[in-house]
Scaffold this active site. Structure first.
Site, PDB file in Angstrom:
ATOM      1  N   TRP A  21       0.845  -1.192   0.000  1.00 48.20           N
ATOM      2  CA  TRP A  21       0.000   0.000   0.000  1.00 48.20           C
ATOM      3  C   TRP A  21       0.882   1.246   0.000  1.00 48.20           C
ATOM      4  O   TRP A  21       1.836   1.327   0.790  1.00 48.20           O
ATOM      5  CB  TRP A  21      -0.916  -0.003   1.219  1.00 48.20           C
ATOM      6  CG  TRP A  21      -2.029   0.999   1.112  1.00 48.20           C
ATOM      7  CD1 TRP A  21      -2.044   2.261   1.621  1.00 48.20           C
ATOM      8  CD2 TRP A  21      -3.275   0.825   0.428  1.00 48.20           C
ATOM      9  NE1 TRP A  21      -3.219   2.896   1.298  1.00 48.20           N
ATOM     10  CE2 TRP A  21      -3.998   2.031   0.569  1.00 48.20           C
ATOM     11  CE3 TRP A  21      -3.839  -0.231  -0.283  1.00 48.20           C
ATOM     12  CZ2 TRP A  21      -5.260   2.201   0.022  1.00 48.20           C
ATOM     13  CZ3 TRP A  21      -5.107  -0.052  -0.816  1.00 48.20           C
ATOM     14  CH2 TRP A  21      -5.800   1.153  -0.674  1.00 48.20           C
ATOM     15  N   HIS A  51       0.111  -5.065   7.494  1.00 49.22           N
ATOM     16  CA  HIS A  51      -0.882  -5.203   6.422  1.00 49.22           C
ATOM     17  C   HIS A  51      -0.195  -5.433   5.076  1.00 49.22           C
ATOM     18  O   HIS A  51      -0.582  -4.879   4.051  1.00 49.22           O
ATOM     19  CB  HIS A  51      -1.781  -3.966   6.377  1.00 49.22           C
ATOM     20  CG  HIS A  51      -2.583  -3.798   7.629  1.00 49.22           C
ATOM     21  ND1 HIS A  51      -3.835  -4.342   7.781  1.00 49.22           N
ATOM     22  CD2 HIS A  51      -2.275  -3.196   8.796  1.00 49.22           C
ATOM     23  CE1 HIS A  51      -4.284  -4.066   8.996  1.00 49.22           C
ATOM     24  NE2 HIS A  51      -3.353  -3.373   9.624  1.00 49.22           N
ATOM     25  N   HIS A  55      -3.171 -10.707   4.345  1.00 46.50           N
ATOM     26  CA  HIS A  55      -3.214 -10.297   5.748  1.00 46.50           C
ATOM     27  C   HIS A  55      -4.644 -10.167   6.250  1.00 46.50           C
ATOM     28  O   HIS A  55      -5.596 -10.108   5.472  1.00 46.50           O
ATOM     29  CB  HIS A  55      -2.471  -8.973   5.939  1.00 46.50           C
ATOM     30  CG  HIS A  55      -3.111  -7.821   5.229  1.00 46.50           C
ATOM     31  ND1 HIS A  55      -2.896  -7.562   3.894  1.00 46.50           N
ATOM     32  CD2 HIS A  55      -3.986  -6.870   5.665  1.00 46.50           C
ATOM     33  CE1 HIS A  55      -3.602  -6.493   3.540  1.00 46.50           C
ATOM     34  NE2 HIS A  55      -4.272  -6.060   4.598  1.00 46.50           N
ATOM     35  N   ASP A  57      -7.331  -8.029   8.796  1.00 47.89           N
ATOM     36  CA  ASP A  57      -7.594  -6.761   9.485  1.00 47.89           C
ATOM     37  C   ASP A  57      -8.325  -7.019  10.798  1.00 47.89           C
ATOM     38  O   ASP A  57      -9.358  -7.694  10.820  1.00 47.89           O
ATOM     39  CB  ASP A  57      -8.490  -5.850   8.643  1.00 47.89           C
ATOM     40  CG  ASP A  57      -7.780  -5.223   7.468  1.00 47.89           C
ATOM     41  OD1 ASP A  57      -6.564  -5.427   7.320  1.00 47.89           O
ATOM     42  OD2 ASP A  57      -8.460  -4.536   6.684  1.00 47.89           O
ATOM     43  N   HIS A  61      -8.037  -1.638  13.310  1.00 49.38           N
ATOM     44  CA  HIS A  61      -7.385  -1.051  12.138  1.00 49.38           C
ATOM     45  C   HIS A  61      -8.057   0.254  11.719  1.00 49.38           C
ATOM     46  O   HIS A  61      -7.377   1.203  11.309  1.00 49.38           O
ATOM     47  CB  HIS A  61      -7.420  -2.068  10.997  1.00 49.38           C
ATOM     48  CG  HIS A  61      -6.727  -1.666   9.743  1.00 49.38           C
ATOM     49  ND1 HIS A  61      -5.563  -0.932   9.717  1.00 49.38           N
ATOM     50  CD2 HIS A  61      -7.054  -1.899   8.438  1.00 49.38           C
ATOM     51  CE1 HIS A  61      -5.189  -0.731   8.476  1.00 49.38           C
ATOM     52  NE2 HIS A  61      -6.074  -1.291   7.673  1.00 49.38           N
ATOM     53  N   HIS A 167     -14.556  -0.217   5.259  1.00 42.80           N
ATOM     54  CA  HIS A 167     -13.891  -0.835   6.409  1.00 42.80           C
ATOM     55  C   HIS A 167     -14.708  -0.641   7.686  1.00 42.80           C
ATOM     56  O   HIS A 167     -14.883  -1.587   8.476  1.00 42.80           O
ATOM     57  CB  HIS A 167     -12.496  -0.242   6.612  1.00 42.80           C
ATOM     58  CG  HIS A 167     -11.422  -0.905   5.815  1.00 42.80           C
ATOM     59  ND1 HIS A 167     -10.996  -0.426   4.607  1.00 42.80           N
ATOM     60  CD2 HIS A 167     -10.678  -2.021   6.070  1.00 42.80           C
ATOM     61  CE1 HIS A 167     -10.023  -1.200   4.145  1.00 42.80           C
ATOM     62  NE2 HIS A 167      -9.816  -2.180   5.003  1.00 42.80           N
ATOM     63  N   GLU A 179      -7.389  -9.776   3.293  1.00 41.71           N
ATOM     64  CA  GLU A 179      -7.056  -9.055   2.067  1.00 41.71           C
ATOM     65  C   GLU A 179      -5.792  -9.640   1.436  1.00 41.71           C
ATOM     66  O   GLU A 179      -4.954 -10.225   2.124  1.00 41.71           O
ATOM     67  CB  GLU A 179      -6.855  -7.566   2.375  1.00 41.71           C
ATOM     68  CG  GLU A 179      -8.122  -6.917   2.941  1.00 41.71           C
ATOM     69  CD  GLU A 179      -7.900  -5.545   3.532  1.00 41.71           C
ATOM     70  OE1 GLU A 179      -8.822  -4.719   3.436  1.00 41.71           O
ATOM     71  OE2 GLU A 179      -6.815  -5.306   4.110  1.00 41.71           O
TER      72      GLU A 179
END
Length: 214
Positions: A21, A51, A55, A57, A61, A167, A179
């Site tokens: 990311w 992350h 991974h 969450d 988060h 989210h 994810e």
């Protein structure tokens, strides 16, 4: 294609050069000691965020007073799941898309296979800001239909330009989010999932090894 009842690893390799990311930094694997240099063993130093790659969450988060990683019971991460084929979609997954996906009504663990999975042909590709995600209406559909675990095939369940709503809807309802799955070799339908996150303590998420037993 894996044979029936042969486990399918749907994790992506956590390696230097893989997409991360934007802002999270890159994956680093640096030699700490090497036999070739006179050490007794080979040891590598790893650097990445919680992350990275495939991974999980935790609610914390995106929700500051919500439970952390250690609150997620392991039995929620193991058991029957359903893989929905959404590879024909060209835009983010909405409530209408999910309603039309023939998802069995008793499904509690759901993985969404989209054209994102094709990105993992090259595990060190450049991060794709145009990946397909779950729209807020899709997130609300998941909550309303009793989904407990949702898995997606790129690095976020939410669009790159999202404001966190997807989210917050999912994590606020207590759903587990996985994810960064690679579903290229997975056929739509019923499977069994085993998702084992690294036990990193009370933090916001963790890399996982995820397999399906077809």
């Amino acid at each position: 294609m894996p044979t029936p009842n042969h486990p399918i690893d749907i994790s992506v390799p956590l390696i230097p050069g893989m997409p991360t990311w934007p802002g999270d930094g890159v994956v680093r694997a640096a030699p700490l000691q090497r036999i070739a240099d006179g050490a007794h063993s080979n040891v590598t130093s790893l650097e990445h965020t919680s992350h990275t790659g495939t991974h999980l969450d935790a609610p914390w988060h995106f929700i500051d007073d919500a439970p952390h990683l250690e609150s997620i019971a392991i039995e929620r991460l193991i058991g029957p799941c359903y893989v929905a084929d959404l590879t024909s979609l060209e835009d983010h997954v909405t409530d209408a898309d999910l309603a039309a996906a023939d998802i069995p009504p008793d499904t509690t663990r759901l993985l969404l296979k989209t054209h994102n999975s094709a990105s993992w042909v090259n595990p060190v590709h450049e991060f794709n800001k145009e990946f397909l995600a779950v729209a807020p209406s899709g997130a609300r559909w998941l909550v309303e239909h009793g989904i407990d675990l949702i898995g997606v095939d790129y690095l976020s369940v939410e669009a790159f330009d999202g404001d966190g709503e997807t989210h917050r809807i999912l994590l606020g309802a207590g759903l587990v989010i996985i994810e960064g799955l690679d579903l290229r070799e997975v056929e739509a339908g019923a499977h069994n999932i085993i998702c084992l996150p690294m036990r990193l303590g009370d933090i916001d998420g963790a890399p996982c090894r995820v397999v399906l037993d077809a």
